[in-house]
Design an enzyme around this catalytic site. Structure first.
Site, mmCIF file in Angstrom:
data_model
loop_
_atom_site.group_PDB
_atom_site.id
_atom_site.type_symbol
_atom_site.label_atom_id
_atom_site.label_comp_id
_atom_site.label_asym_id
_atom_site.label_seq_id
_atom_site.Cartn_x
_atom_site.Cartn_y
_atom_site.Cartn_z
ATOM 1 N N TYR A 40 -15.854 -18.568 -13.988
ATOM 2 C CA TYR A 40 -16.118 -20.014 -13.907
ATOM 3 C C TYR A 40 -17.534 -20.371 -14.362
ATOM 4 O O TYR A 40 -17.761 -21.425 -14.930
ATOM 5 C CB TYR A 40 -15.836 -20.540 -12.499
ATOM 6 C CG TYR A 40 -14.366 -20.845 -12.311
ATOM 7 C CD1 TYR A 40 -13.776 -21.885 -13.044
ATOM 8 C CD2 TYR A 40 -13.555 -20.102 -11.457
ATOM 9 C CE1 TYR A 40 -12.418 -22.156 -12.915
ATOM 10 C CE2 TYR A 40 -12.208 -20.371 -11.315
ATOM 11 C CZ TYR A 40 -11.650 -21.407 -12.053
ATOM 12 O OH TYR A 40 -10.318 -21.692 -11.936
ATOM 13 N N GLU A 91 -2.402 5.653 4.723
ATOM 14 C CA GLU A 91 -2.041 4.657 3.715
ATOM 15 C C GLU A 91 -1.930 3.254 4.305
ATOM 16 O O GLU A 91 -2.422 2.282 3.739
ATOM 17 C CB GLU A 91 -0.707 5.058 3.045
ATOM 18 C CG GLU A 91 -0.212 4.032 2.035
ATOM 19 C CD GLU A 91 1.131 4.411 1.432
ATOM 20 O OE1 GLU A 91 1.486 5.598 1.432
ATOM 21 O OE2 GLU A 91 1.829 3.495 0.950
ATOM 22 N N ASP A 145 2.752 7.973 2.467
ATOM 23 C CA ASP A 145 4.208 8.074 2.369
ATOM 24 C C ASP A 145 4.535 9.202 1.399
ATOM 25 O O ASP A 145 3.759 9.494 0.485
ATOM 26 C CB ASP A 145 4.809 6.780 1.803
ATOM 27 C CG ASP A 145 4.846 5.672 2.853
ATOM 28 O OD1 ASP A 145 4.626 5.983 4.047
ATOM 29 O OD2 ASP A 145 5.101 4.509 2.455
#
Lengths: 545, 365
Positions: free
Chosen positions: B95, B195, B246
């Site tokens: 910006y 995780e 996982d």
């Protein structure tokens, strides 16, 4: 023939009885579809007018008016008026009311119409659709004859009702007739386009058109001289068909012996050649009367012609539009940026028929605003061919060219017009409608070569132009960013912005052009690398941040 | 890198370009090619890094003029941030630079943030300087709890933060752990990375980090640059790093990003990768070892299978025989299992599991 009197021309009228046949098969003459039928009518009268005026040594001036007579727009009156020699009273009926009665059929010379079915077919068409007769006003040798003409389909005899005859100082022919089953529109296939192209290929002609909405268009003359008259030549044995041979034999009255007829009717034919034929056709009677020649005999002869070595026909009988004339016309009509016209020597197809191809390409300028891009303008002996373009050798050859090789990136979207005029004593049309040229190999090769020759010049011009504009674009693009870059470089380095900017602009103006060539290749590599990188990131679905 | 050093680097690059201009040449900028083909595995360092292929960006080029100008604009803007000692996000930077070029040029300096993001990476690579050192912040995501104190110099204040006193929410890892922040004391003996935030909360409730004297960290999925830098710094202090993920494509990916770095940020590999990190679980052999897990497996999805196949092809993975075995087992059984399954029997089982695995060194290296 250049000095022939009109009477000489009209002596050559011969009779045929084919009206009945064509009544049933009018589409064979091109009378299929309303718009097309109207264009064909104009075509028949205009070509006749042009040929007649030129042959009489008069600069053609043609006036065409089309009036609509009913609300539905299906009933029209068409007037075609010329400043030619007019037609003598004795031949008026035959010229306008008898199929295959024209002066052209038996003459082996480059002409617009090749078979004299035109004007009478229009008379027939008018009569079949409206029941009206065709009004002819012929001013010939001080006499102005007004007559109404119709034809007897059974006997193929013209019916002429004389209305009046008076003295005049004018000359010319005016034909007025009503037609139904036709329609006027300003399309690629319409009368306007036909006349515009006729004017393009006949710069010595002045044409005026008054459309049904009374709008008047004038296609002015740009050359104050009639083209050289093509000379009449004898047909070459390799250029004729069995049917041609029979026709010539039928119309022969001079020679009673076939051998003499052959020697005197065809070019390069000598008694020596007759002996060669005798050797090929033992037992063939070369002493018989030509008028007794049977189809199977004619067939044998034509076959035998192919087995004899002939000297090629003379090609000096052909008259092209001419480089300067086409250029002038192109400029008149399109005001293009560039015009290239090829001038190539005549060639022979089928071993016996001389022909010549003129090709012209106009590019840019006025064509940028033209509605039609990638315009193909086909002509045969200066006559515009508007219909059946997909079956035409000219269209096919132009399409078969890889235009990208000539820097014409998308042929059908570019401001380009290609003109091809095939000039020959016998143009091989695909049908009696005479709107497409058939795929004769020799002809196709020559058309392609002629167009490619012109395209090479276009390519040289375009690539030079593109290079210059690319360089200018590059400079312009890079210059856009100089101000911003200089400001940021100044705040990074602490150096004066004005000095950085001034130096950078100077570098772009002076050194830049030589650096560009190498640059572009590198830029391509980097673009490709960036693209690969982007795809990689997407497929990896990374979200490190 | 100090902000003075970063400023100096920016100034040098600017001066270099001005010199080129004064010599009559168009300014150029050299960076390392960031493509897959120029990504290599640095075996001695154990991380992904960029190869030797360089590319030169030129201002005097149709294709590059705009991006060249944009790159310099970013550099100039960052120099200003450093001078003012203010930070902003890469979106904030966008910006700051989203304005029209003005004068007679009807064109914006930047129109999309995607344009500036890539160029920030160019500067990172070309100047060998991390965006954090240019006062550009990134999003925060990870949390820590454990026996460690940190000195945070921020907004003129100096605060000591005790990571053992962060209650239920833990300490949020900032985007930049290098500038204005230093580790004061560490009592913890190892680092445990889990995780998912859910498991972190479970273990935090059990005071697992206190009982076992470790630093309990969750990156909440893929690690942020801040989290990875913190892990690197902790490993540098000799703490073992254990990861509990996982047993599926995503879990493996998160682990390998911590361990070797990602292809995207290969150019920062040496600063970000933690090759010492161990994969504690969940593994395919756990399913055999803890019988209750067998019933809690899920059918592996196509993406898991495809990922496993890909991983077997990466030289930095297939150099570890235990990983090859693990992945082949996945391809054979077509099963996967989530870390949450460890709570299937008893909520407190997770802690026992971790202890057992660490004690017996049952991990994938």
């Amino acid at each position: 023939m250049a000095n022939a009197t009109n009477e000489d021309i009209f002596k050559q009228f011969k009779e045929h009885s084919v009206a009945e046949f064509f009544k049933k098969n009018r589409q064979m003459l091109g009378f299929s579809g309303k718009v097309r039928s109207m264009t064909i009518i104009i075509h028949e009268f205009v070509t006749n007018s042009l040929d007649a005026a030129e042959e009489a040594g008069i600069l053609p001036e043609i006036f065409v008016q089309i009036e609509v007579l009913d609300k539905e727009g299906d009933h029209y009156r068409i007037t075609v008026k010329d400043n030619g020699p007019g037609i003598p009273k004795t031949h008026l009926g035959k010229a306008l009311g008898q199929m295959l009665a024209g002066t052209k059929f038996h003459r082996y010379v480059q002409q617009r119409g090749q078979q004299g079915i035109g004007a009478a077919a229009c008379t027939m068409f008018s009569y079949l659709t409206t029941g009206q007769k065709t009004r002819a006003v012929s001013c010939h040798k001080g006499k102005k004859l007004t007559a109404d003409i119709s034809l007897d389909f059974k006997t193929n005899r013209p019916i002429v009702e004389e209305v009046s005859e008076e003295d005049t100082t004018e000359s010319g022919l005016m034909v007025v007739a009503e037609y139904k089953d036709v329609r006027y529109e300003r399309s690629d296939y319409g009368v306007y386009e036909y006349l515009r192209r006729t004017a393009l290929a006949n710069p010595h002609t002045s044409i005026t058109l008054v459309e049904p909405n009374t709008e008047k268009s004038v296609f002015p003359r740009s050359v104050e001289m009639n083209p050289k008259r093509p000379t009449e030549i004898k047909p070459h044995p390799l250029g004729i068909s069995t049917h041609d041979l029979l026709e010539f034999a039928k119309h022969n009255s001079e020679y009673k012996k076939l051998s003499l007829f052959l020697i005197n009717t065809f070019s390069r034919f000598s008694s020596g050649k007759v002996d060669e034929l005798r050797a090929i056709l033992p037992g063939f009677n070369f002493d018989k009367n030509p008028s007794d020649l049977e189809w199977h005999e004619a067939e044998q002869l034509v076959k035998a012609f192919a087995g004899v070595k002939w000297i090629a026909p003379a090609t000096d009988s052909l008259v092209p539009i001419g480089k300067d004339q086409v250029e002038l016309s192109f400029k008149n009509i399109f005001n293009p940026e560039l015009v290239i016209i090829t001038e190539r020597p005549p060639k022979v197809y089928r071993g016996g028929i001389p022909f010549m191809v003129e090709a012209g390409i106009a590019y840019g300028g006025g064509l940028i605003n033209a509605q039609k891009k990638g315009d193909v303008m086909r002509f045969a002996n200066r006559v515009p061919l508007l219909f059946d373009s997909s079956g035409c050798a000219i269209t096919n050859m132009i399409k078969s060219i890889d235009w990208k090789r000539y820097d014409v990136r998308a042929f059908e979207e570019e401001p380009i017009a290609v003109l091809v005029n095939v000039v020959s004593v016998h143009v091989p049309y695909t049908s009696a409608g005479k709107q497409a040229i058939s795929s004769e190999e020799d002809l196709e090769i020559e058309i392609k070569n002629a167009v490619m020759e012109a395209a090479r010049s276009i390519q040289r011009y375009l690539s030079g132009k593109r290079k210059a504009s690319d360089l200018a674009n590059k400079k312009k693009l890079v210059s856009r960013y100089v101000s911003q870059l200089s400001g940021d470089l100044s705040s990074l380095s602490g150096e004066k912005r004005e000095k950085i900017e001034k130096t950078l602009r100077y570098i772009i103006e002076t050194k830049y052009s030589s650096e560009m060539g190498v640059d572009d290749e590198e830029a391509k590599d980097i673009k490709a690398a960036e693209k690969a990188k982007k795809e990689e990131a997407e497929s990896e679905g990374d979200s490190d941040e | 890198m100090s902000s003075a050093d970063a400023s100096k680097k920016l100034e040098e690059i600017g001066k270099g370009m001005v010199q080129q201009i004064n010599k009559g040449d168009g300014p150029t900028f050299e960076t390392t090619l960031r493509t897959k083909s120029n990504t290599i595995f640095d075996e001695s360092a154990g991380c992904l890094t960029t190869g030797s292929k360089k590319e030169t960006r030129k201002f005097l080029s149709m294709a590059q003029a705009r991006t060249f100008m944009q790159t310099v604009a970013i550099a100039s803007k960052c120099k200003q941030f450093l001078k003012e000692n203010l930070h902003t996000s890469i979106r904030g930077l966008f910006y700051q630079l989203k304005f029209t070029l003005g004068e007679d040029v009807d064109e914006d300096l930047f129109t999309e943030q995607s344009e500036s993001n890539g160029l920030i990476e160019d500067i990172e690579v070309g100047l060998r300087i991390k965006r954090e050192d240019l006062n550009l912040t990134t999003d925060r995501k990870g949390f820590v709890a454990g026996e460690m104190t940190i000195l945070d110099k921020f907004g003129g204040d100096e605060t000591i933060i005790d990571l053992a006193k962060q209650g239920r929410s833990g300490w949020s890892i900032p985007s930049d752990v290098d500038n204005g922040m230093e580790i004061k004391t560490i009592k913890a003996k190892y680092v445990l990375v889990v995780e998912k935030d859910a498991l972190w909360q479970r273990l935090n409730e059990d005071k697992f980090w206190k009982k076992e004297n470790c630093l309990l960290i969750t990156p909440k999925g893929q690690s942020t640059r801040g989290t990875r830098r913190l892990l690197r710094k902790l490993a540098d202090r000799g703490l073992p790093i254990y990861c509990l993920m996982d047993c599926d494509a995503w879990g493996w990916y998160i682990y390998w990003t911590i361990k070797t770095g990602s292809m995207n940020l290969a150019y920062l590999g040496h600063d970000f990768a933690v090759p010492e990190a161990k994969f504690l679980g969940v593994t395919m052999s756990d399913i055999k070892e803890f019988s209750f897990l067998d019933k809690l497996t899920i059918k592996a999805k196509d993406v898991d299978v495809k990922r496993a196949e890909e991983m077997l092809g990466y030289p930095w993975i297939n150099r570890y025989p235990d990983w090859v075995r693990e992945l082949k087992e996945v391809l054979k059984s077509r099963k996967k299992i989530e870390q949450d399954a460890l709570q299937g029997q008893r909520l407190t089982f997770v802690g026992e599991y971790i202890n057992q695995k660490i004690k017996n060194k049952e991990w994938l290296s």
